[in-house]
Write a protein that holds these residues in place. Structure first.
Motif, PDB file in Angstrom:
ATOM      1  N   ASN A 241      21.488   8.942  -4.061  1.00 36.35           N
ATOM      2  CA  ASN A 241      21.382   8.296  -5.112  1.00 36.35           C
ATOM      3  C   ASN A 241      21.606   9.071  -6.591  1.00 36.35           C
ATOM      4  OD1 ASN A 241      18.758   9.639  -4.542  1.00 36.35           O
ATOM      5  ND2 ASN A 241      17.465   8.903  -6.047  1.00 36.35           N
ATOM      6  N   GLY A 242      22.510   8.701  -7.255  1.00 34.95           N
ATOM      7  CA  GLY A 242      22.904   9.587  -8.328  1.00 34.95           C
ATOM      8  C   GLY A 242      24.551  10.357  -7.893  1.00 34.95           C
ATOM      9  N   ALA A 243      25.283  10.291  -8.743  1.00 36.25           N
ATOM     10  CA  ALA A 243      26.442  10.651  -8.513  1.00 36.25           C
ATOM     11  C   ALA A 243      26.785  12.269  -8.027  1.00 36.25           C
ATOM     12  CB  ALA A 243      27.543  10.342  -9.674  1.00 36.25           C
ATOM     13  N   GLY A 244      26.262  12.983  -8.713  1.00 38.50           N
ATOM     14  CA  GLY A 244      25.984  14.480  -8.437  1.00 38.50           C
ATOM     15  C   GLY A 244      25.273  14.843  -7.364  1.00 38.50           C
ATOM     16  N   LEU A 245      24.352  14.088  -6.949  1.00 39.29           N
ATOM     17  CA  LEU A 245      23.618  14.635  -5.708  1.00 39.29           C
ATOM     18  C   LEU A 245      24.351  13.846  -4.474  1.00 39.29           C
ATOM     19  CD1 LEU A 245      20.755  15.457  -4.310  1.00 39.29           C
ATOM     20  CD2 LEU A 245      20.077  13.064  -4.568  1.00 39.29           C
ATOM     21  N   ASP A 265      27.253   5.744  -3.898  1.00 36.63           N
ATOM     22  CA  ASP A 265      25.938   6.014  -4.837  1.00 36.63           C
ATOM     23  C   ASP A 265      25.253   4.742  -5.289  1.00 36.63           C
ATOM     24  OD1 ASP A 265      24.421   6.867  -7.027  1.00 36.63           O
ATOM     25  OD2 ASP A 265      25.932   7.129  -8.338  1.00 36.63           O
ATOM     26  N   LEU A 296      16.439  11.256  -3.520  1.00 36.53           N
ATOM     27  CA  LEU A 296      15.452  12.193  -4.250  1.00 36.53           C
ATOM     28  C   LEU A 296      14.932  11.142  -5.202  1.00 36.53           C
ATOM     29  CD1 LEU A 296      14.082  14.891  -4.675  1.00 36.53           C
ATOM     30  CD2 LEU A 296      15.844  15.261  -6.492  1.00 36.53           C
ATOM     31  N   GLY A 297      13.585  10.584  -4.951  1.00 37.04           N
ATOM     32  CA  GLY A 297      13.246   9.625  -5.683  1.00 37.04           C
ATOM     33  C   GLY A 297      12.483   9.982  -7.032  1.00 37.04           C
ATOM     34  N   GLY A 298      12.889   9.418  -8.043  1.00 35.06           N
ATOM     35  CA  GLY A 298      12.327   9.666  -9.383  1.00 35.06           C
ATOM     36  C   GLY A 298      11.902   8.269  -9.677  1.00 35.06           C
ATOM     37  N   ILE A 299      12.914   7.518 -10.165  1.00 34.34           N
ATOM     38  CA  ILE A 299      12.589   6.084 -10.361  1.00 34.34           C
ATOM     39  C   ILE A 299      13.171   5.228  -9.177  1.00 34.34           C
ATOM     40  CG2 ILE A 299      12.840   5.584 -12.897  1.00 34.34           C
ATOM     41  CD1 ILE A 299      15.799   5.432 -12.580  1.00 34.34           C
ATOM     42  N   ARG A 325      16.924  11.722   4.315  1.00 37.95           N
ATOM     43  CA  ARG A 325      16.190  12.558   3.600  1.00 37.95           C
ATOM     44  C   ARG A 325      15.242  11.900   2.476  1.00 37.95           C
ATOM     45  NH1 ARG A 325      16.979  15.468  -1.447  1.00 37.95           N
ATOM     46  NH2 ARG A 325      15.282  17.106  -1.423  1.00 37.95           N
ATOM     47  N   LYS A 327      12.371  12.006  -0.419  1.00 39.43           N
ATOM     48  CA  LYS A 327      11.590  13.324  -1.238  1.00 39.43           C
ATOM     49  C   LYS A 327      11.290  12.418  -2.614  1.00 39.43           C
ATOM     50  CE  LYS A 327       9.562  16.971  -2.193  1.00 39.43           C
ATOM     51  NZ  LYS A 327       8.547  17.155  -1.545  1.00 39.43           N
ATOM     52  N   GLY A 328      10.166  12.536  -2.961  1.00 37.53           N
ATOM     53  CA  GLY A 328      10.017  11.834  -4.134  1.00 37.53           C
ATOM     54  C   GLY A 328       8.818  10.899  -4.364  1.00 37.53           C
TER      55      GLY A 328
END
Lengths: 361, 315
Positions: A241-245, A265, A296-299, A325, A327-328
């Motif tokens: 989730n997310g381009a950078g990650l 993504d 890596l869960g935020g939203i 994986r 997390k979050g």
């Protein structure tokens, strides 16, 4: 998005940029009709989105009508770098004294528009920058001001075509107008040919910003895809989730000696159904031996991700190894749901990547 | 060196800021949320409020008079500023189609800093408003960014998952979102924490670049080390390297560059993440940064380890 040459040529022509006489054909009948209106010799240019198509047989010359038909028949039955030739741009051949380059790009670092020109046209900009970097003439334009005549005039002087500076200025201005009006990332004429009759645009290229689809009719058929997806050829499928990650996940898989199969993504805040479609997309790829899902869960909620994974797997016929994986946000719920189905969940992305590589061996 | 001299001058004026720590946002930030009534605007307004951010007003044209989580909504920025002249920062959750217009509205109202969260704004629009903001002497962060968080002063002007951040000594500047959270979390786990984290955005044209944010971190006494998170595309990392080479390293920098395994001419999620016409690949960026004396880590956890080593050595 790259605009095909014949479409770009029409736009350039409408804006008053001189182009050789000709047209685009998609059958031999159309070619016969067209040739009766043109003067030989002709140039036949296969309309395929391939760089350096000239070197790959995509541009041929025809001396007369029979020659043109024969060569067109051959082009229509061939493919260039895997792209079948469906249409051909046919134009009158021009006697060229010298080939020049002119183009506009967005200069990201300077946050301006760059006008670029070189007396070494005919090769692409990358090659000019490599082979003749000192010949590149560059003007940075403030987008709030635009192109001023003096810049175009000075470029003409530097290119050594003083006597044609008026014509050059009008071409440079028309090309700038196109660059702005069509939301271009790149608009170029290469080569811009110097002939006894003045300047003429032999090849025209436009790349339009995909984010401008809202107001660019040329892009309206391009639907925004649900996921950003790029094939990478390896055997470890990657979802993040997310381009950078997601990029970092690929890199770390490679760092541990694995071969990433793709970049996928799911973006921010994906719900279960989106995760399910993402995983199903990878499950269809027979090359993939392991799928590594890094969230890596935020939203983005980890329980939604877990639900999406489980639904995709329920309906799958053949299941590769899955390494997750999480997390979050709602991490515990997500972990529990996956653990109940025997799927190992990691908290650390590097451990998860190492495990995925290990499973592939 | 082309910097946004005027805003940087203003932002660096510490006399004005009292004893605030961190950069760009702090406890004096009074925030306007443009697009506050939308799903994302409303969701993140609550998150920002819960963290301690002082949001004083919201704007959605046509929705004036409503309230979102207790925050008054106005029809225009002009009206919001009239009622709340203390507003000095705006954050935008306006959809791409209307986002540029909202950016101009904020710039013309004289708001010092505008954070543009919105993704998919046409690059020509960003090019124009970024240059316009420069003339007007105001700062744009983004577009297509997670915003700015200052854990020391408990201010989040962005979409950050705040529990992954902790007060500390490290300044982060990044072109990415979740990768930033990943690295911030790794720092937090090592009890390092952050002074401020600035997501500058994943688009080809953004308002603030690495050099400008690094300069801001140089001037923040609280920041002892800087983490730079770059990725493929453009030349922002190379420009930072050239700047450091010329002016020296005032504070230690640890970098991470995403996209080593990305193929050329493919857009990797972010509009700006593309190796195009032979430019913008990760290897070139990494070697330019290393050449300038910047430590480039190979994994996110290594970023945290290297930063810890630096801070232990220095204190």
């Amino acid at each position: 998005m790259k605009i095909e040459e014949y479409a770009a040529r029409e736009i350039f022509k409408e804006h008053g940029i001189p182009v050789p006489k000709g047209g685009v054909v998609s059958s031999l009948e159309e070619l016969e009709d067209l040739t009766s209106t043109l003067k030989f010799p002709l140039v036949l240019k296969a309309q395929v989105p391939v760089a350096s198509r000239g070197k790959k047989g995509g541009i041929v010359f025809a001396e007369d009508r029979r020659d043109a038909l024969e060569k067109a028949r051959h082009l229509f039955s061939s493919s260039i770098d895997g792209f079948p030739v469906r249409s051909i741009l046919v134009v009158e051949k021009v006697d060229v004294l010298k080939e020049l380059y002119i183009g506009y790009v967005i200069d990201r670092g300077e946050r301006k528009v760059a006008l670029l020109a070189s007396p070494y046209g005919g090769m692409d900009l990358e090659e000019i920058s490599r082979e003749h970097p000192d010949t590149i003439i560059k003007y940075l334009l403030d987008p709030l001001v635009g192109l001023k005549d003096y810049m175009a005039r000075n470029v003409a002087f530097k290119l050594g075509i003083k006597s044609l500076s008026k014509q050059f200025t009008s071409i440079a201005k028309a090309l700038y107008d196109i660059f702005i009006k069509y939301d271009c990332e790149l608009a170029e004429i290469n080569p811009l040919a110097l002939t006894n009759e003045g300047l003429i645009a032999l090849d025209t290229r436009m790349i339009i910003d995909d984010n401008a689809a809202l107001r660019q009719p040329l892009l309206q058929e391009e639907k925004r895809r649900e996921f950003a997806y790029v094939d990478l050829g390896g055997n470890i499928g990657i979802i993040g989730n997310g381009a950078g990650l997601t990029m970092a996940t690929m890199d770390i898989v490679a760092h541990f000696g694995g071969k990433p199969a793709n970049f996928l993504d799911i973006g921010g805040g994906a719900r279960a159904d989106k995760v399910e479609r993402a995983l199903k997309k990878l499950l269809k790829n027979p090359r993939i031996k392991v799928v590594l899902i890094n969230i890596l869960g935020g939203i983005t909620r980890c329980d939604e991700v877990a639900r999406g994974i489980l639904t995709a797997l329920e309906e799958a016929e053949k299941i590769p190894a899955i390494v997750v994986r999480l997390k979050g946000t709602h991490e515990e719920e997500g972990k529990k749901m996956l653990a109940e189905k025997g799927i190992e969940v990691f908290e650390d992305m590097e451990e998860a990547a190492r495990k995925a590589v290990e499973l592939c061996r | 060196m082309k910097i946004w001299k005027k805003p940087l001058g203003k932002l660096l004026n510490f006399a004005d800021r009292g004893s605030c720590m961190g950069i760009l946002v702090d406890r004096n930030s009074r925030v306007l949320v443009q697009g506050i009534t939308g799903r994302e605007g409303s969701f993140h307004t609550l998150n920002m409020l819960n963290y301690g951010t002082k949001i004083v007003a919201g704007v959605t044209p046509g929705k004036g008079g409503e309230r979102v989580h207790g925050v008054p909504v106005y029809d225009s920025v002009e009206e919001a500023i009239k009622k709340h002249p203390e507003i000095n920062t705006s954050i935008l959750f306006v959809p791409a189609r209307y986002a540029s217009d909202a950016v101009y509205e904020a710039i013309d109202a004289g708001i010092e800093k505008t954070v543009v969260i919105t993704e998919h704004i046409p690059v020509h629009d960003a090019l124009r408003f970024v240059n316009y903001a420069k003339w007007k002497g105001v700062v744009i962060v983004g577009p297509n960014c997670p915003g700015v968080i200052n854990p020391v002063e408990k201010v989040n002007v962005g979409i950050y998952p705040v529990n992954m951040f902790a007060p500390g000594k490290v300044g982060i500047v990044s072109r990415s979102g979740t990768l930033t959270y990943e690295i911030a979390l790794a720092l937090t786990k090592r009890k390092l924490g952050q002074t401020t984290c600035v997501g500058i955005g994943g688009d080809p044209i953004v308002g603030l670049d690495f050099i400008e944010v690094v300069q801001l971190f140089y001037s923040d006494p609280e920041t002892k080390a800087i983490v730079v998170i770059g990725e493929i595309g453009g030349d922002m990392e190379e420009r930072l390297a050239a700047y450091i080479k010329k002016h020296g390293l005032e504070k230690p920098i640890v970098a991470f560059i995403a996209g080593l395994t990305a193929p050329p001419e493919k857009r990797m999620g972010h509009a700006g993440a593309i190796v195009s016409m032979g430019k913008g690949d990760a290897r070139t960026k990494i070697s330019a940064l290393r050449d300038a004396g910047i430590i480039v880590a190979e994994t996110p956890s290594q970023v945290a380890r290297e930063t810890e080593n630096i801070l232990l050595k220095r204190t």
